[in-house]
Each structure stands twice: as structure tokens, then as C-alpha cells.
Scaffold this motif. Sequence first.
Motif, PDB file in Angstrom:
ATOM      1  N   THR A 366       0.812  -1.223   0.000  1.00 13.43           N
ATOM      2  CA  THR A 366       0.000   0.000   0.000  1.00 13.43           C
ATOM      3  C   THR A 366       0.840   1.265   0.000  1.00 13.43           C
ATOM      4  OG1 THR A 366      -0.132  -0.105   2.420  1.00 13.43           O
ATOM      5  CG2 THR A 366      -1.914  -1.127   1.185  1.00 13.43           C
ATOM      6  N   LYS A 367       2.105   1.167   0.296  1.00  8.56           N
ATOM      7  CA  LYS A 367       3.001   2.324   0.277  1.00  8.56           C
ATOM      8  C   LYS A 367       4.427   1.833   0.079  1.00  8.56           C
ATOM      9  CE  LYS A 367       3.682   2.362   5.294  1.00  8.56           C
ATOM     10  NZ  LYS A 367       3.596   3.151   6.534  1.00  8.56           N
ATOM     11  N   ASP A 368       5.313   2.749  -0.322  1.00  7.33           N
ATOM     12  CA  ASP A 368       6.718   2.388  -0.462  1.00  7.33           C
ATOM     13  C   ASP A 368       7.235   1.843   0.867  1.00  7.33           C
ATOM     14  OD1 ASP A 368       6.470   3.387  -2.978  1.00  7.33           O
ATOM     15  OD2 ASP A 368       7.884   5.031  -2.740  1.00  7.33           O
ATOM     16  N   ASN A 369       8.063   0.820   0.786  1.00  7.82           N
ATOM     17  CA  ASN A 369       8.613   0.232   1.999  1.00  7.82           C
ATOM     18  C   ASN A 369      10.124   0.119   1.862  1.00  7.82           C
ATOM     19  OD1 ASN A 369       8.496  -0.799   4.590  1.00  7.82           O
ATOM     20  ND2 ASN A 369       6.837  -2.215   4.114  1.00  7.82           N
ATOM     21  N   ASP A 370      10.788  -0.260   2.961  1.00 11.68           N
ATOM     22  CA  ASP A 370      12.242  -0.245   2.986  1.00 11.68           C
ATOM     23  C   ASP A 370      12.795  -1.629   3.317  1.00 11.68           C
ATOM     24  OD1 ASP A 370      14.645   1.164   2.723  1.00 11.68           O
ATOM     25  OD2 ASP A 370      14.834   1.430   4.880  1.00 11.68           O
ATOM     26  N   PHE A 371      13.766  -2.058   2.530  1.00 11.17           N
ATOM     27  CA  PHE A 371      14.513  -3.287   2.813  1.00 11.17           C
ATOM     28  C   PHE A 371      15.840  -2.895   3.437  1.00 11.17           C
ATOM     29  CE2 PHE A 371      17.915  -6.205   1.733  1.00 11.17           C
ATOM     30  CZ  PHE A 371      17.385  -7.453   2.010  1.00 11.17           C
ATOM     31  N   THR A 372      16.149  -3.467   4.589  1.00 10.20           N
ATOM     32  CA  THR A 372      17.474  -3.287   5.186  1.00 10.20           C
ATOM     33  C   THR A 372      18.037  -4.656   5.507  1.00 10.20           C
ATOM     34  OG1 THR A 372      16.791  -3.194   7.519  1.00 10.20           O
ATOM     35  CG2 THR A 372      16.687  -1.130   6.262  1.00 10.20           C
ATOM     36  N   TRP A 373      19.354  -4.756   5.483  1.00  5.63           N
ATOM     37  CA  TRP A 373      19.982  -6.043   5.786  1.00  5.63           C
ATOM     38  C   TRP A 373      19.821  -6.407   7.254  1.00  5.63           C
ATOM     39  CZ3 TRP A 373      20.886  -9.702   2.574  1.00  5.63           C
ATOM     40  CH2 TRP A 373      21.138  -9.424   1.244  1.00  5.63           C
ATOM     41  N   LYS A 374      19.723  -5.411   8.130  1.00 10.61           N
ATOM     42  CA  LYS A 374      19.496  -5.701   9.548  1.00 10.61           C
ATOM     43  C   LYS A 374      18.107  -6.307   9.741  1.00 10.61           C
ATOM     44  CE  LYS A 374      20.687  -5.617  13.906  1.00 10.61           C
ATOM     45  NZ  LYS A 374      19.589  -6.439  14.440  1.00 10.61           N
ATOM     46  N   ASP A 375      17.113  -5.771   9.038  1.00 10.68           N
ATOM     47  CA  ASP A 375      15.764  -6.330   9.129  1.00 10.68           C
ATOM     48  C   ASP A 375      15.734  -7.737   8.535  1.00 10.68           C
ATOM     49  OD1 ASP A 375      12.802  -5.927   9.623  1.00 10.68           O
ATOM     50  OD2 ASP A 375      12.761  -6.311   7.468  1.00 10.68           O
ATOM     51  N   PHE A 376      16.478  -7.942   7.440  1.00  9.24           N
ATOM     52  CA  PHE A 376      16.607  -9.269   6.842  1.00  9.24           C
ATOM     53  C   PHE A 376      17.122 -10.255   7.887  1.00  9.24           C
ATOM     54  CE2 PHE A 376      19.433 -12.389   4.837  1.00  9.24           C
ATOM     55  CZ  PHE A 376      18.638 -12.923   3.835  1.00  9.24           C
ATOM     56  N   GLN A 377      18.173  -9.861   8.609  1.00  7.50           N
ATOM     57  CA  GLN A 377      18.748 -10.712   9.648  1.00  7.50           C
ATOM     58  C   GLN A 377      17.746 -10.962  10.772  1.00  7.50           C
ATOM     59  OE1 GLN A 377      21.750  -8.860  12.119  1.00  7.50           O
ATOM     60  NE2 GLN A 377      22.864 -10.791  12.374  1.00  7.50           N
ATOM     61  N   ASP A 378      17.080  -9.894  11.232  1.00  9.34           N
ATOM     62  CA  ASP A 378      16.153 -10.020  12.358  1.00  9.34           C
ATOM     63  C   ASP A 378      14.971 -10.915  12.012  1.00  9.34           C
ATOM     64  OD1 ASP A 378      17.754  -8.412  13.867  1.00  9.34           O
ATOM     65  OD2 ASP A 378      16.551  -6.593  13.591  1.00  9.34           O
ATOM     66  N   ARG A 379      14.424 -10.741  10.824  1.00 10.70           N
ATOM     67  CA  ARG A 379      13.264 -11.556  10.445  1.00 10.70           C
ATOM     68  C   ARG A 379      13.651 -13.020  10.273  1.00 10.70           C
ATOM     69  NH1 ARG A 379       8.617  -8.831   9.263  1.00 10.70           N
ATOM     70  NH2 ARG A 379       8.823  -6.564   9.128  1.00 10.70           N
ATOM     71  N   ASN A 380      14.822 -13.254   9.735  1.00  9.84           N
ATOM     72  CA  ASN A 380      15.278 -14.639   9.614  1.00  9.84           C
ATOM     73  C   ASN A 380      15.507 -15.251  10.993  1.00  9.84           C
ATOM     74  OD1 ASN A 380      16.666 -16.947   7.958  1.00  9.84           O
ATOM     75  ND2 ASN A 380      18.157 -16.391   9.534  1.00  9.84           N
ATOM     76  N   ASN A 381      16.289 -14.566  11.821  1.00 10.77           N
ATOM     77  CA  ASN A 381      16.689 -15.145  13.109  1.00 10.77           C
ATOM     78  C   ASN A 381      15.539 -15.205  14.107  1.00 10.77           C
ATOM     79  OD1 ASN A 381      19.157 -15.141  11.872  1.00 10.77           O
ATOM     80  ND2 ASN A 381      20.131 -13.696  13.254  1.00 10.77           N
ATOM     81  N   ASN A 382      14.696 -14.147  14.142  1.00 15.51           N
ATOM     82  CA  ASN A 382      13.674 -14.046  15.179  1.00 15.51           C
ATOM     83  C   ASN A 382      12.322 -14.636  14.783  1.00 15.51           C
ATOM     84  OD1 ASN A 382      15.619 -12.656  16.620  1.00 15.51           O
ATOM     85  ND2 ASN A 382      14.868 -10.651  15.986  1.00 15.51           N
ATOM     86  N   GLU A 383      12.118 -14.853  13.490  1.00 19.55           N
ATOM     87  CA  GLU A 383      10.822 -15.367  13.038  1.00 19.55           C
ATOM     88  C   GLU A 383      10.959 -16.735  12.376  1.00 19.55           C
ATOM     89  OE1 GLU A 383       9.005 -12.204  10.738  1.00 19.55           O
ATOM     90  OE2 GLU A 383       9.398 -10.746  12.324  1.00 19.55           O
ATOM     91  N   LEU A 384      11.762 -16.808  11.326  1.00 15.47           N
ATOM     92  CA  LEU A 384      11.909 -18.101  10.644  1.00 15.47           C
ATOM     93  C   LEU A 384      12.631 -19.121  11.516  1.00 15.47           C
ATOM     94  CD1 LEU A 384      12.768 -17.136   6.945  1.00 15.47           C
ATOM     95  CD2 LEU A 384      10.623 -18.052   7.844  1.00 15.47           C
ATOM     96  N   VAL A 385      13.736 -18.716  12.109  1.00 19.35           N
ATOM     97  CA  VAL A 385      14.509 -19.651  12.935  1.00 19.35           C
ATOM     98  C   VAL A 385      13.831 -19.884  14.281  1.00 19.35           C
ATOM     99  CG1 VAL A 385      16.698 -20.036  14.138  1.00 19.35           C
ATOM    100  CG2 VAL A 385      16.704 -19.082  11.825  1.00 19.35           C
ATOM    101  N   SER A 386      13.499 -18.812  14.985  1.00 16.84           N
ATOM    102  CA  SER A 386      13.060 -18.925  16.383  1.00 16.84           C
ATOM    103  C   SER A 386      11.591 -19.287  16.552  1.00 16.84           C
ATOM    104  CB  SER A 386      13.345 -17.612  17.122  1.00 16.84           C
ATOM    105  OG  SER A 386      14.728 -17.350  17.149  1.00 16.84           O
ATOM    106  N   ILE A 450       2.675 -17.635  10.217  1.00 14.06           N
ATOM    107  CA  ILE A 450       3.648 -17.512  11.307  1.00 14.06           C
ATOM    108  C   ILE A 450       2.933 -17.504  12.656  1.00 14.06           C
ATOM    109  CG2 ILE A 450       5.438 -16.046  12.312  1.00 14.06           C
ATOM    110  CD1 ILE A 450       6.208 -17.510   9.711  1.00 14.06           C
ATOM    111  N   GLU A 451       1.784 -16.858  12.712  1.00 12.52           N
ATOM    112  CA  GLU A 451       1.027 -16.824  13.968  1.00 12.52           C
ATOM    113  C   GLU A 451       0.593 -18.228  14.390  1.00 12.52           C
ATOM    114  OE1 GLU A 451      -0.834 -15.556  17.390  1.00 12.52           O
ATOM    115  OE2 GLU A 451       0.641 -14.544  16.099  1.00 12.52           O
ATOM    116  N   LEU A 452       0.215 -19.053  13.414  1.00 15.78           N
ATOM    117  CA  LEU A 452      -0.184 -20.423  13.734  1.00 15.78           C
ATOM    118  C   LEU A 452       1.004 -21.211  14.288  1.00 15.78           C
ATOM    119  CD1 LEU A 452      -2.397 -22.576  13.724  1.00 15.78           C
ATOM    120  CD2 LEU A 452      -1.762 -23.115  11.348  1.00 15.78           C
ATOM    121  N   SER A 453       2.196 -21.018  13.728  1.00 14.40           N
ATOM    122  CA  SER A 453       3.376 -21.715  14.264  1.00 14.40           C
ATOM    123  C   SER A 453       3.726 -21.178  15.652  1.00 14.40           C
ATOM    124  CB  SER A 453       4.565 -21.568  13.312  1.00 14.40           C
ATOM    125  OG  SER A 453       5.012 -20.232  13.220  1.00 14.40           O
ATOM    126  N   ARG A 454       3.480 -19.890  15.892  1.00 14.00           N
ATOM    127  CA  ARG A 454       3.714 -19.328  17.225  1.00 14.00           C
ATOM    128  C   ARG A 454       2.795 -19.994  18.255  1.00 14.00           C
ATOM    129  NH1 ARG A 454       3.301 -14.485  15.937  1.00 14.00           N
ATOM    130  NH2 ARG A 454       5.471 -13.762  16.042  1.00 14.00           N
TER     131      ARG A 454
END
Length: 708
Positions: A366-386, A450-454
Motif C-alpha cells: 500500500t506504500k513504499d517500503n524499505d529493505f534493510t539487511w538488519k531487518d533481513f537478519q532479524d526476520r530470519n533469526n527471530n521469526e523463521l529460525v526462532s 507464522i502466527e499459527l506456528s507461534r
Amino acid sequence: MGKFNRYLITAALPYANGPVHIGHLAGCYLPADIYVRYLRAKKADVKFVCGTDEHGVPITIKAMKENITPQDVVDKYHRIIGDSFAAMGISFDIFARTSDPVHHETASEFFLKMNNDGLFEEKESEQYYDPEKKVFLADRYIVGTCPNCGNDKAYGDQCERCGRTLSPDELINPHSALSDAVPVKKLTKHWYMPLQNYEPWLREWLLEGHKEWKNNVYGQCKSWIDNGLQSRAMTRDSNWGIKVPLPDADGKVLYVWFDAPIGYISATKELTPEWADYWCKEDTKLVHFIGKDNIVFHCIIFPAMLKAHGGYVFPENVPANEFLNIEGEKVSTSRNWAVWVHEYIKDFPDQQDVLRYVLCSTAPETKDNDFTWKDFQDRNNNELVSIFGNFINRTMVLMHKLCGGKVPPLHQDTTDEADRQLLSEFAAAKEKVENSIENYRFREALGEVIELSRKGNQYLQKSEPWIYSRTIEKLNAGEEVAGYTQADIPALQAKIENCLHVCLQLTANLSILVNPFLPFTARKICHMLKVVDRMLDWENAGSDKLLSVGYSLRAPELLFKKVEDEQVTAQIEKLHAGLKKSAAENAPAPAEAATPAAPPKPEIQYDDFAKLDLRVGTIIQAEKVEKADKLLKLQVDIGTEKRTVVSGIAMHFTPEEIVGKQVTLVANLAPRKMRGIESQGMILMAEHNGKLIFVNPAEATPPGSAIS
């Protein structure tokens, strides 16, 4: 699946003049693939078509830069782009090319049908011409110095250094990119499509019939139509492209935005002999996935072409995404500020789903968004992995440790509220994901998975089957355990088996629900569960009986691995290194001595300036004033009304080239008659080296916006 018996899904044809970056993926290719994978899982009759757009000026510009032929360019980048999409799991049924013979035939036949039906206007107009090479020049073939930043490699339509939109007249010292000759204007004939003739139909079909379209799409279309459509040239002067199939059209090709969308039709022809079923039968649902820069072409021009030709279905939806920025800055291929897909695949092998996950989670829906490598790391480590990966890994490890590697039974007579609650979540989650996907809200849909896996993690943590296992071990060893006796062992074992049965059934459901988003991960889960891909059919989602009791499962495998700080640092350094290299290669030549600035005017007070009502306007009509060589009569849209303005710019601009330009208007200037025409305002201009330049906002701004 409603009133539709088949689906035709298209993703915008990428220009074959460079690789694809993650902004492309997030904009249209990943959303389209998610939607198609969902439809396939529902066993819908669906075709997913795409291909490279291999005509147009960007191709020839690239060929000049690399000192190769246009054919060399498109051959090279068709392969790179196709390989990148395949590696990322973008599952086209066909990835075609607009240089293919079937496309040339299809586009030529489409043009001839419209021409023979008398649907084009033939017009002569002045276009820029290279007197040495004896060819007409598209704006991109005219190079000069940008009046805004001094870049001496600016193009006649845009400066790629500062991003400013330009016209050839604004360039300082313009010259032909082919010969260095100063371009001149010369008459040439082209075939125009009178889009204004289709306004009534577009209002009915689009503005009245598709109010459910995304706000950014509907709003942009409404603005275009309300401002009045104009005739648009459907041919160009060039030697690269599809030749205009008429005897009096030497040196002319089809406008790339006429031939490119026809590429969807020709690709479908290549794919299947039943192509007409997907394009001509009313029970087909046609959906175009695009980025916001392509809205007008897919929602106004191409539908008008289909209407004019006749016999084709129209798009049911055009879910366009906004732009994805990188590390807080707009993607710029010319400045090399981009994360290239083919490089990501090399740097992060076997981690395609991580990028798919992050781009979907941060999709600019719905609006321009931002990709950052720190967010890439956080989403991988804190959501996909954890969260997601952690739940499945713990389930598989505990199943092998506590249940002998086999699916344990569910003891219905001993299930508790927590068991029953989580089992009921399967069907509820399926419904939520399904509803979100069908309404093109892919971020929301993935969030539900992701919510269901949580919830699975929370259930597993509260159930504590490992505690019951240790209690059984102690009781079997003859130890005393407070509150338990040997007689409680069957009940304790039932609690362990109930918990892991529920978790395994949830694992199977998660593989189905995540499959449209993370297909590589879904198949890894299926491998561990020893089930065939057929289990991923959507009809199986929501069931609590996907895995048979007693069935042996494979050993657990980690689905994701952590992204380390060093990897993030390396990627950020790589971005900045590419930027520096590009800046060095494109540094402007030493600037010429600047024209002396105009002398300053007398000082004024703030209150004097505050009296000015400056508004953003868009020029919607322009024409010469009779018997006045210097004057143009303009119609300027300022949002709440349309103003007539007489401006002394006719020696610098032709009426045709300024229609659509945004300007700054002094809106509260007293009306003044000029050549019998009442002028209702003044347009602000700047002068540089004897050339006039429009003073306009740096980005497209709604007409009527106040300037302060």
C-alpha cells in the motif's frame, strides 16, 4: 472458485537490459507466484505467463554502452533474468521473449486489425533528428548536461544522477548519442490511438465496475481519466523493434508499450494450443501483477487496445505494488544501488525462501517500503529460525525421542482443552490465509501462517511432554514422584502422545499453508514427514488427520540457519562499494563557467511572500495563440478547478511536449487579458544558459497541493 473456470496470471515483462533486483521481486513477481501457487494447490486451471521485453530504447542504449548489438543484449539478459527467477522459485508456465517470431506475428496482426478497422489517426509532428546519422532520435538518444545537477551524461528524458525528469529542450549542450551532432527537429508521421474515444467505456468498466481495486491503482486511473485522455502515438522511429506492417512505414516500429502487453497473448500462444480459451472466454479471470510505474499501461492503454480490437477478456484485477527502497534510499540501477537477485543466490545459497519471506513480510502493498539487511537478519533469526523453524524442529526431535520416530495416536478420551483448541485453529487459519490471498493481501496471509506456528510453540511449551517423560522414567525406576504412582503411567504417556500427535498434524498443516510463500521449505517438511507433494493440495489444509498413526518419519533437519552479523556487514559494504564504483564511472566532466546569475531584486518582508498562493498544477492542454509567436494558451489543473493561463514560452516549448508536465502556478495573481484571452495565473520558470526550465516539484504531486 466462483464464476471463473480458468485463470490467466501475468507478471510484468522485465526489460532485457539488465539483471533483476529485489525491488522487482517484491513489486510483482513474488506476489504473482504466491497467488499462482495457491491457485494450483486449489487445483484451478491456471496459466502463469511472463517473458522479457526485448524492444525499446533502453535495449539500444545498453547495446551502445556495452559496444554490442541489441540482439546480444537481449540474449544475455534473457538468460540471466530467467535463471534468477527459476532459482528463486518463480514458477512461470512459460518465460517467453518479445523477439520470438510468434510475438512479432501476433503484435503485427493486432496492429493491422486496428488499422484496418480505422481505429488509428495518422499525424505528422516534429521530432528530434540526427542530421549526420539521418535517423530520428528518441529522447533517450539525446544526451547533454543536466540543468539541475551538472551531470554531463543526462538523457533527454531523465537525469539518472539526480533523478530529475527532463525534456531534450532542457538539456545544456544537447547532442545525439549516435554521432555527437546537435539534433534538429523534423516532421515525421506516426499512428496514434485516440484514447479519448474510450473514456466513456473506461469510466463504466473501470471507475464504476472495479471500485474494489487497490486504492493506489484506482486512484491513479481515476486521475488520468478525470484529467482527460489524449491521442497517443503507437509507433516510433527506430530500427529496433517490430516493424510497422504497412507499406508507407519504413524506419518505423511499434511503440514498445503497444507491443509489450501483447507479449502476454503471444506467450500464451506459445504455451498452449488452447490459448484462446484463456484470452477470449468470459469465464477466464485475467489478473496482471505489476509495479506502480506500469499502472496506466495495464489499466488504461492495454484494456483500451483490447476493447478496440475486440474479442478479448479484460483484467479482473491489477494488484500493483508500490516501490521497495533499500537501506532508506530509492533503488537506482544506474547508481548500482540495488540488491541483485543473481548475486543474492551466490551469497546465500539454498536460502531462497529467506528472501521470499522477508520480501513478502515487508512487501510495499500500500506504500513504499524499505529493505534493510538488519531487518533481513532479524526476520530470519527471530521469526523463521526462532518461531516457525523452532516449532517444527522441536516437534520432530521430541517425536523421535519420546515416540520412537513414529506418529503417536491421539487418545480422544484424554484430550484436554489445549489440545482441542489448537486442533480447531487449523481450519480457522486456513480460512484466514485463503481470504487474505484471494484479496491480494499477501503480507497478512503470511503473517497468519507464522502466527499459527507461534501458537504451536506456546502449546508445546505449556504441554511440556518432556516433563511427563522424565516422570515416567523415574516411576519405572522405582523412584517416588510427588502426586504420581505407577498407575498414572498410561495417562502420562497418553498426554505425551496427544501433544506430539497434535504438533505433527500442525506441522503437516503448516507445510500446506506456507507452500505458496516458501515452496522450498514446504518440500523439506514433506521430505521429513515422508509424504508426497500431493499432500500440499489446498483441500488438505485444516485437517487434523493428515498423518497416519504409527507412520515412521525421517530424522529432523534444520529448515533455516541464523544470519550472522558478518554477513550483514559484508552486504552493506558491498552496496556502498557498488555505489562508489558507479559514481566514479559516471562522474561529470569539469563544469563550464556558469552563466552569471541574474542580479538580486530588492529585499522583501515575510508578509510580502506570504501573500503568494503557490499551487502545484498539471498542464492538461496546450495550444499556440494565434498571431503571437511567443505565447501558448494552457489549461492547468490545480485540483479544485482548471485555469486558463497564457505564458510566453512558445519559443522554448511545443504544445505537445509540455502536456502532462507539473508546474508551479501563482494562483492568486489578478487576471489579465493577453491577446483577448484572460490569463488566470502565472507559471514560474527558471532560466539557465538562455534556456527556460519549469519550476516543478521533485516528485509527482497531486494538483492543487500548496507550496510553502
